[in-house]
Design an enzyme around this catalytic site. Structure first.
Site, PDB file in Angstrom:
ATOM      1  N   HIS A   1      50.676  38.541  83.637  1.00 44.55           N
ATOM      2  CA  HIS A   1      50.996  37.091  83.586  1.00 44.55           C
ATOM      3  C   HIS A   1      51.082  36.514  82.284  1.00 44.55           C
ATOM      4  O   HIS A   1      51.672  35.802  81.771  1.00 44.55           O
ATOM      5  CB  HIS A   1      49.956  36.290  84.556  1.00 44.55           C
ATOM      6  CG  HIS A   1      50.127  36.495  85.955  1.00 44.55           C
ATOM      7  ND1 HIS A   1      51.375  36.540  86.789  1.00 44.55           N
ATOM      8  CD2 HIS A   1      49.490  37.175  87.112  1.00 44.55           C
ATOM      9  CE1 HIS A   1      50.991  36.559  88.209  1.00 44.55           C
ATOM     10  NE2 HIS A   1      49.923  37.283  88.326  1.00 44.55           N
TER      11      HIS A   1
ATOM     12  N   GLY B   1      40.179   7.466  97.055  1.00 41.01           N
ATOM     13  CA  GLY B   1      39.492   6.290  96.909  1.00 41.01           C
ATOM     14  C   GLY B   1      39.935   5.094  97.709  1.00 41.01           C
ATOM     15  O   GLY B   1      39.465   4.041  97.543  1.00 41.01           O
TER      16      GLY B   1
ATOM     17  N   HIS C   1      47.438  43.555  85.551  1.00 42.52           N
ATOM     18  CA  HIS C   1      48.367  42.531  86.408  1.00 42.52           C
ATOM     19  C   HIS C   1      47.843  41.113  85.633  1.00 42.52           C
ATOM     20  O   HIS C   1      48.950  40.389  85.609  1.00 42.52           O
ATOM     21  CB  HIS C   1      47.798  42.367  87.827  1.00 42.52           C
ATOM     22  CG  HIS C   1      48.209  41.388  88.662  1.00 42.52           C
ATOM     23  ND1 HIS C   1      49.119  41.634  89.782  1.00 42.52           N
ATOM     24  CD2 HIS C   1      48.332  40.072  88.840  1.00 42.52           C
ATOM     25  CE1 HIS C   1      49.572  40.721  90.082  1.00 42.52           C
ATOM     26  NE2 HIS C   1      48.765  39.432  89.600  1.00 42.52           N
ATOM     27  N   GLU C   2      46.821  40.918  85.507  1.00 44.48           N
ATOM     28  CA  GLU C   2      46.569  39.347  84.563  1.00 44.48           C
ATOM     29  C   GLU C   2      47.115  39.433  83.414  1.00 44.48           C
ATOM     30  O   GLU C   2      47.763  38.290  82.958  1.00 44.48           O
ATOM     31  CB  GLU C   2      45.148  39.328  84.820  1.00 44.48           C
ATOM     32  CG  GLU C   2      44.371  39.100  86.117  1.00 44.48           C
ATOM     33  CD  GLU C   2      45.098  38.198  87.102  1.00 44.48           C
ATOM     34  OE1 GLU C   2      45.719  37.201  86.665  1.00 44.48           O
ATOM     35  OE2 GLU C   2      45.092  38.223  88.120  1.00 44.48           O
TER      36      GLU C   2
HETATM   37  P1  ADP Z   1      40.116   8.457 100.854  1.00 43.56           P
HETATM   38  O1  ADP Z   1      41.068   8.029  99.967  1.00 43.56           O
HETATM   39  O2  ADP Z   1      40.150   9.534 101.638  1.00 43.56           O
HETATM   40  O3  ADP Z   1      39.493   7.323 101.653  1.00 43.56           O
HETATM   41  P2  ADP Z   1      37.316   7.939  99.588  1.00 43.56           P
HETATM   42  O4  ADP Z   1      37.465   6.603  99.319  1.00 43.56           O
HETATM   43  O5  ADP Z   1      36.781   8.326 101.075  1.00 43.56           O
HETATM   44  O6  ADP Z   1      38.788   8.771  99.942  1.00 43.56           O
HETATM   45  O7  ADP Z   1      36.832   8.825  98.405  1.00 43.56           O
HETATM   46  C1  ADP Z   1      35.756  10.049  98.782  1.00 43.56           C
HETATM   47  C2  ADP Z   1      34.984   9.736  97.444  1.00 43.56           C
HETATM   48  O8  ADP Z   1      35.610  10.304  96.309  1.00 43.56           O
HETATM   49  C3  ADP Z   1      34.250   8.572  97.273  1.00 43.56           C
HETATM   50  O9  ADP Z   1      33.096   7.958  97.722  1.00 43.56           O
HETATM   51  C4  ADP Z   1      34.009   8.798  95.457  1.00 43.56           C
HETATM   52  O10 ADP Z   1      32.764   9.303  95.328  1.00 43.56           O
HETATM   53  C5  ADP Z   1      35.014   9.707  95.216  1.00 43.56           C
HETATM   54  N1  ADP Z   1      36.275   9.030  94.511  1.00 43.56           N
HETATM   55  C6  ADP Z   1      37.571   8.877  94.903  1.00 43.56           C
HETATM   56  N2  ADP Z   1      38.450   8.203  94.431  1.00 43.56           N
HETATM   57  C7  ADP Z   1      37.808   7.638  93.277  1.00 43.56           C
HETATM   58  C8  ADP Z   1      37.964   6.962  92.190  1.00 43.56           C
HETATM   59  N3  ADP Z   1      39.148   6.489  91.963  1.00 43.56           N
HETATM   60  N4  ADP Z   1      36.940   6.290  91.362  1.00 43.56           N
HETATM   61  C9  ADP Z   1      35.729   7.065  91.687  1.00 43.56           C
HETATM   62  N5  ADP Z   1      35.346   7.716  92.776  1.00 43.56           N
HETATM   63  C10 ADP Z   1      36.243   8.118  93.704  1.00 43.56           C
HETATM   64 ZN    ZN Z   2      48.853  37.655  89.925  1.00 47.73          ZN
END
Ligand code: ADP
Ligand code: ZN
Ligand code: MG
Length: 633
Positions: A452, A231, A448-449
């Protein structure tokens, strides 16, 4: 969203832009026409082909001045004067006429014999066609191209030639006055500390006098650092939405230009604009594109990038913080930034934007859930717990996937089940229902699962099993066992790590137990990778082994991007670490095998139940496990 473009760009964008190929086609056409019109005569250079009889007539009339035999083309070349002007002629050879012709030529004292007579154009013409004309063409084409590029780079079309100064237009997007990005702080969830920090910036821009009164200076630059998708860009947009001042937004990569000096010119232009519009905010996204550490090795320096960075540093020193220009930048590679960028007076405030915790994940899910229609009671805690380690972008994606799933299932609202399935899709890939898995493979995967799950359940200190499935996934997994912690876990104890390694070896241990050591399968490759990583980290990074104590033997080079590690120890120590890793994994494997063999009955019962149902919940699993225990005791 209202965007203001620089006025200079306006008049150009109206004119339709012609693609590059247009100019190539024009140049090629000119070339072809010239070739057709000009070149035949030029190439032949007035060389005329005549009949043999004409040749003889010309000798008789005394027009021929010089004769040579052209062996390569088996012809005579001669120079004759017609109407007082010499010309070059060629004629074919008449067989067996050589002797007589020689006599005839000899008897004429005006004619000289020479070794060769050039049958091409005269040398000046040749030089012109071979050298001068191509150069002229290249100059013309070059000219057209450069004009075209100037136009594309946003130079003004004035006078057609463009103005070199215009190359450096910053191209930054400008958002003005209120709420242009449409993003508010309330749209960003789970990043309370980062929001606090940025709210201060917004407050400062609203009431700079308050700060001036006390004599407080706000940091010039705020650097948002954190893993991708947490974000950072969103936060910057929210600042723009809240600030009510012009907001210049540009990505670091937009400064990377083809020509040396262009990036620097863009930086200059950006800051000039910002100074005019102060108070305002300048946001440089992905600043590592220009802010990388400068090369000290000397040879492989990247002039353009360094110039751009130097310009940025100079501009940051130059502008007056009190005037109200605040610089924001974002990166997920802070360790690669040039230290000069981070010193006080530049980006001296660092705001971490980390992966969200349990509460944060729930808050982010709720923010994005507003965009979709929901049905019934949704337990967001379950979803938030199942998504430990997911970024905000991934959580947004999970909500969207759930909405898509709901549509696919013919509903018009999202249910809890859609969300839970979507979590799996994002974590493990979509279900591959079409995949054909043979009965014997399915049986092996079941064992296998369950292996685990059994090892996990029979050890204390491991996260409870919530789901086991043998439905193949698009990620390539043939099945998996999901474990989800009860609450948020920030610390992991040594016992927990060791248990986790044992759990990871549990799948292979079950295969060994059922199929015998000779018939184990490749199904454990991912388990092996994870177990090895954990065992290594336990020794080299967490300092949990007796032998090496609390010594850092490995360093993490980029903490936000995958966390690649590099060894920081001698070769002998590295060899000892390897031995230790072998021993650790081997012990865990042995322990897992032991657990499996002690619970043989349950292994069979659970595996055949899973084989039949394909997907079972943690509850079903625990019911069978505990029911058995009660009947025995
Ligand atoms: P970066 O840190 O890579 O810049 P972005 O800000 O581009 O990440 O986030 C991409 C998308 O993920 C945002 O447009 C939003 O929809 C979602 N997102 C990421 N973090 C948050 C947050 N803290 N709250 C709400 N949405 C988020
Ligand atoms: Zn496995
Ligand atoms: Mg970003």
């Amino acid at each position: 969203m209202q965007e203001v473009k620089e006025p200079n760009n306006g008049n150009n964008s109206n004119r339709p832009k012609k693609p590059l190929i247009y100019y190539y086609v024009i140049a090629m056409l000119i070339l072809l026409v010239l070739n057709a019109v000009l070149f035949p005569t030029l190439n032949r250079g007035g060389v005329t082909e005549v009949g043999y009889n004409q040749f003889l007539d010309m000798i008789d009339s005394g027009a021929v001045k010089q004769v040579a035999y052209d062996e390569i083309n088996s012809q005579y070349a001669f120079i004759a004067e017609i109407d007082g002007r010499p010309g070059v002629f060629v004629t074919g050879v008449w067989p067996n006429d050589g002797e007589r012709l020689l006599e005839q030529l000899r008897s004429n004292p005006d004619i000289t014999f020479s070794a060769s007579i050039p049958t091409q154009a005269n040398p000046i013409m040749e030089f012109l066609t071979n050298w001068v004309l191509p150069i002229i063409f290249f100059v013309i084409i070059g000219n057209l191209l450069s004009r075209y590029m100037m136009k594309r780079m946003g130079a003004s079309g004035m006078g057609g030639l463009g103005n070199a100064m215009q190359f450096g237009k910053s191209g930054a997007k400008v958002y003005v006055e209120d709420a242009q990005t449409g993003v508010r702080f309330s749209d960003v969830a789970g990043q309370e500390e980062a929001k606090e920090s940025l709210k201060e910036v917004v407050h400062f821009l609203h009431e700079p006098e308050k700060y001036a009164q006390i004599g407080a200076k706000l940091p010039k630059g705020v650097l948002l650092v954190g893993p991708p998708g947490t974000g950072k860009t969103l936060l910057a947009k929210a600042v723009a939405g809240e600030a009510g001042v012009p907001f210049f937004s540009i990505s670091g990569s937009e400064f990377v230009e083809m020509f040396v000096g262009m990036g620097a010119a863009k930086v200059r232009d950006l800051f000039k604009q910002a100074n005019e519009k102060a108070p305002c905010i300048v946001f440089i996204d992905e600043i590592d594109a220009i802010g990388k550490k400068r090369d000290t090795s000397g040879f492989s320096s990247n002039d353009e990038r360094e110039q751009t960075l130097n310009q940025l540093l100079a501009e940051m020193d130059g502008f007056d913080g009190r005037k109200g220009v605040v610089l924001l930048a974002a990166t997920n590679r802070p360790e690669s930034l040039d230290p000069a960028l981070l010193r006080p007076g530049r980006f001296d405030r660092r705001v971490p934007v980390e992966l969200p915790d349990l509460q944060g994940r729930k808050a982010i899910l709720l923010v994005h859930a507003k965009d979709v229609k929901l049905e019934g009671n949704i337990d967001w805690d379950i979803i938030a717990r199942a998504t430990a380690g997911a970024s905000g972008a991934e959580l947004a994606n999970i909500i969207n996937e759930a909405a898509l799933t709901a549509v696919r299932r013919g509903r018009n609202a999202v249910k809890q089940k859609d969300l839970e399935d979507s979590v799996e899709t994002v974590i493990a890939g979509a279900e591959r229902k079409s995949a054909v898995v043979s009965e014997s493979d399915k049986r092996i995967v079941s064992y296998h699962e369950i292996g685990h799950a059994l090892v996990a359940a029979k050890q204390s200190n491991s996260a409870p099993v919530t789901k086991i499935t043998i439905v193949p996934r698009t990620s390539g997994a043939l099945g998996y066992t999901m474990q989800v912690d009860e609450g948020e876990k920030l610390l992991m104890s040594k016992a927990e790590i060791l248990n986790k390694i044992a759990t990871l070896t549990g799948g292979r241990a079950a295969e060994e137990f059922i199929l015998g050591k000779e018939n184990i399968t490749t199904g454990a490759s991912n388990d092996i990778e994870q177990a090895t990583k954990l065992a290594r980290a336990l020794i080299t990074r967490y300092g949990m082994s007796e032998d090496f104590d609390m010594v850092a033997l490995e360093t993490v080079s980029n903490q936000y991007l995958g966390g690649d590690t590099s060894l920081a120890c001698s070769a002998e120590t590295a060899a000892k670490i390897d031995d230790k890793v072998f021993a650790l994994v081997k012990a865990a494997h042995k322990k897992a095998y032991q657990i499996i063999s002690e619970n043989e009955g349950k292994l069979h019962e659970l595996a055949s139940y899973l084989l039949e149902k394909e997907t079972i919940t943690g509850e079903e699993f625990m019911n069978i496990l505990n029911k058995d225990e009660k009947t025995i005791s």
